[in-house]
Enzyme design. Structure first.
Site, short mmCIF file in Angstrom:
data_model
loop_
_atom_site.label_atom_id
_atom_site.label_comp_id
_atom_site.label_asym_id
_atom_site.label_seq_id
_atom_site.Cartn_x
_atom_site.Cartn_y
_atom_site.Cartn_z
N LYS A 77 0.60 -1.58 0.02
CA LYS A 77 0.00 0.01 0.01
C LYS A 77 1.05 1.47 -0.50
O LYS A 77 2.68 1.18 0.78
CB LYS A 77 -1.29 0.45 1.30
CG LYS A 77 -2.08 1.41 1.50
CD LYS A 77 -2.59 0.38 2.61
CE LYS A 77 -3.73 1.83 2.49
NZ LYS A 77 -4.48 1.90 4.03
N SER A 152 -9.28 1.28 2.67
CA SER A 152 -8.81 2.49 2.50
C SER A 152 -7.54 1.59 1.37
O SER A 152 -6.97 1.91 0.35
CB SER A 152 -8.08 3.35 2.84
OG SER A 152 -7.01 2.97 3.72
N SER A 176 -10.12 -1.18 6.85
CA SER A 176 -9.21 -0.84 5.70
C SER A 176 -8.96 -2.31 4.98
O SER A 176 -8.11 -2.00 3.79
CB SER A 176 -8.23 0.43 6.00
OG SER A 176 -9.00 2.06 5.97
#
Length: 487
Positions: A77, A152, A176
Site C-alpha cells: 500500500k 482504504s 481498511s
C-alpha cells in the site's frame, strides 16, 4: 481445498519448473496490461522486482535453500515507506515524496528477497471506504470494474483479487484491510495492535493503525503474518507475535469451539449478507463448533467513537504537512502563514480536509470534554464489553461489511452510506483486537460477501485456524476474478 499460492510458487521455484525471473516477468506483464482497467497500482517498480528475482535465481542455481516468501511477487500500500521509491499516500501533497528509509515491514520482506511489483492505490491518507478519495482515482473491483474495490487499501485488494500480485500489505485503521478484502472476495487480516510494527507507516490515527496482509487464501495470510509479526524497537507500541508461528497451528480440529454471534452485528445488514453469515454459522455447526448468541449493546457507540477519536488523531498527525519540510508547496503566497494555508488547502483533498476540521473541532477549547473526552471514556466501555464477550466464546463471527461493493461514484453521491460501511469493522480497531475477513459467498448482485472472525488479543492463531476450517469446508465461497496471471 484452497491451495496456498505462496506454497505453490515456492514449490515451482525450488523444483525449477519456473525461474523467479520468469514468474516475476509474468506478473509485471499482467500488471502493466490489467492496471489500465483496475487502477490498482499507482507506481510500478519492474526494475526493483527483477533485481529481487535475480537474487533468488542466483541462490537456487547455487543449490541454496530459499524461504517461503523469497521470489514471491507482492505489493505494498502506498502509505508504507520504501527507500528511494515514491510513497504518496495517494495525495497531491506527497505526490513526489521519496522516503529515505524503509518501513520495518518492508525491511523484513526485502531481507527475504520479496519481489516488489509496485505501490498500490488507496484512499488519500487512508481516509475513505471506497478508494475513490485517491488523488489518482479509485481502484476497481476485479469482479466487476463498475464497482469499487473498497478502501482504504483498495489497490492492494484489487491487485491480489485481480491476480496481479500474489499478496500485499495494507493498513487497517477502521476496517481498511478487511473491507476491501471482503469486496474483492479475498482474505484480509487486521492483526492485534502492536503485533506488527508501524514504523514507516505514514500515520492516519496512531492508536488505531495496524499493518496486515491481504492474500488469496487463509494459509497465505498466516505465512505473511508470521513473517512480519516481529518486535521492533523503532515502534514504542510494538510487541511482535506471541506464541508459536501461526502456520504451525493451522488445520486443527475446531470441534467444541464456541463461536459467538452478537445480535447487534446483524442489525441493518442487507438480507443476502445476513443470510451468507448465517449459512457460514451452519458450516461451523457441521464442523462441531458451538454457536453462541449474545447481546453486545456497546456496539451502538462504536462508529461515533471511532470518527471522533480517529479524526482527532488525524488532525494532529497531518499537521506536519505544511510545505516547509517536505511535500507539495504552494507557488504564490504573501507570507509564511499564507503559504501554509494555501499548501494545505490545495494539497489535501476534500475528505482529508473534512476529517482534519472535525478532529480540530473536537479537540478545541469548549468541545474537548463534550466530544473527545467522552469518546475516550466510551472507548473503554467498548473494550470492556468485548473482554466480557470472550469469557463466553472463543471467537466472534460477524459480517465484514453490511453490503457488497457499491458502484463507482456512490461514495461521493452518498457519503453517509459509505461511512456506514465501517460499522462492523471499527469496533475491532477501537479495542486493538485481531480480525480476519474471509469470503463467504456472493450477493444478489453476484459480488463477493465477506465475514469476519474476531479474536481476543494476540489470538491470531485461533481466528486463522477457524477461518481455514471454514474456507476448506465451503468451497463455493470463492470464485476467481478474470484478470491477471494464470499459472
Amino acid at each position: 481445498m484452497s491451495e496456498s499460492m505462496i506454497y505453490r510458487f515456492h514449490r515451482m521455484l525450488t523444483e525449477k519448473q519456473i525461474s523467479c525471473q520468469e514468474l516475476t516477468q509474468a506478473y509485471i506483464e499482467a500488471a502493466q496490461r490489467d492496471n489500465a482497467a483496475l487502477n490498482a497500482y499507482v507506481t510500478l517498480t519492474p526494475e526493483t522486482a527483477l533485481a529481487g528475482a535475480a537474487a533468488v535465481d542466483k541462490k537456487i542455481a547455487a543449490g541454496e535453500d530459499i524461504g517461503l516468501l523469497e521470489g514471491i511477487p507482492m505489493t505494498l500500500k502506498d502509505n508504507i515507506s520504501t527507500e528511494n521509491i515514491r510513497t504518496t499516500c495517494c495525495s497531491k501533497i506527497l505526490e513526489d515524496y521519496v522516503p529515505i528509509y524503509d518501513a520495518t515491514v518492508w525491511k523484513i520482506l526485502k531481507a527475504q528477497n520479496a519481489v516488489l511489483l509496485g505501490k498500490t492505490n488507496m484512499d488519500e491518507f487512508a481516509m475513505g471506504s471506497s478508494c475513490e478519495t485517491s488523488y489518482f482515482g479509485g481502484a476497481k473491483n476485479p469482479h466487476n470494474i463498475g464497482h469499487v474495490a473498497g478502501g482504504s487499501s483498495g489497490g492492494v485488494a484489487s491487485a491480489v483479487g485481480g491476480h496481479i500480485a500474489v499478496y500485499g500489505l495494507g493498513s487497517d485503521t477502521g476496517g481498511s484491510i478487511r473491507q476491501p478484502a471482503a469486496f474483492c472476495g479475498i482474505v484480509g487480516l487486521k492483526p492485534t495492535y502492536g503485533a506488527v510494527s508501524r514504523y514507516g507507516l505514514i500515520a492516519y490515527a496512531s492508536s488505531f493503525d495496524q499493518i496486515g496482509p491481504i492474500t488469496a487464501n487463509v494459509e497465505d495470510t498466516a505465512i505473511v503474518y508470521d513473517a512480519i509479526a516481529e518486535y521492533d524497537a523503532m515502534d514504542s507500541t510494538s510487541q511482535g507475535r506471541k506464541g508459536a508461528p501461526v502456520c504451525d497451528t493451522l488445520k486443527k480440529d475446531i470441534k467444541g469451539m464456541k463461536i459467538g454471534i452478537a445480535d447487534e452485528y446483524l442489525d441493518g445488514v442487507r438480507e443476502d449478507v445476513r443470510a451468507a453469515v448465517e449459512k457460514a454459522a451452519d458450516v461451523y455447526r457441521s464442523l462441531g463448533a458451538e454457536i453462541v448468541r449474545f447481546k453486545l449493546p456497546a456496539l451502538q457507540y462504536a462508529l461515533p467513537v471511532y470518527y471522533i477519536l480517529a479524526c482527532a488523531e488525524a488532525s494532529s498527525n497531518l499537521g506536519r504537512y505544511d510545505g516547509i519540510r517536505y511535500g507539495y508547496k504552494a507557488d504564490n503566497y504573501t507570507d509564511v502563514n499564507d503559504m501554509i494555508k494555501k499548501t494545505r488547502s490545495n494539497g489535501f483533498g476534500d475528505e482529508v480536509k473534512k476529517r482534519i476540521l472535525l478532529g480540530t473541532y473536537v479537540l478545541s477549547s469548549g468541545y474537548y470534554d463534550a466530544y473527545y473526552k467522552k469518546a475516550q471514556n466510551l472507548r473503554g466501555t467498548i473494550v470492556k464489553a468485548f473482554r466480557n464477550a470472550f469469557e463466553s466464546c472463543d471467537v466472534i463471527l460477524a459480517p465484514t461489511v453490511p453490503m457488497t461493493a457499491f458502484e463507482n461514484g456512490r461514495a461521493t453521491s452518498d457519503p453517509i452510506e459509505t461511512y456506514l460501511t465501517d460499522i462492523c469493522t471499527v469496533p475491532v480497531n477501537i479495542c486493538g483486537l485481531p480480525a480476519v475477513s474471509v469470503p463467504c459467498g456472493f450477493g444478489k448482485d453476484g459480488l463477493p460477501i465477506g465475514m469476519q472472525l474476531i479474536g481476543n488479543s494476540f489470538d491470531e492463531a485461533t481466528i486463522l485456524n477457524a477461518a481455514w476450517q471454514y474456507e476448506n469446508a465451503a468451497a463455493d465461497s470463492y470464485r476467481p476474478a478474470d484478470f491477471g496471471v494464470k499459472l
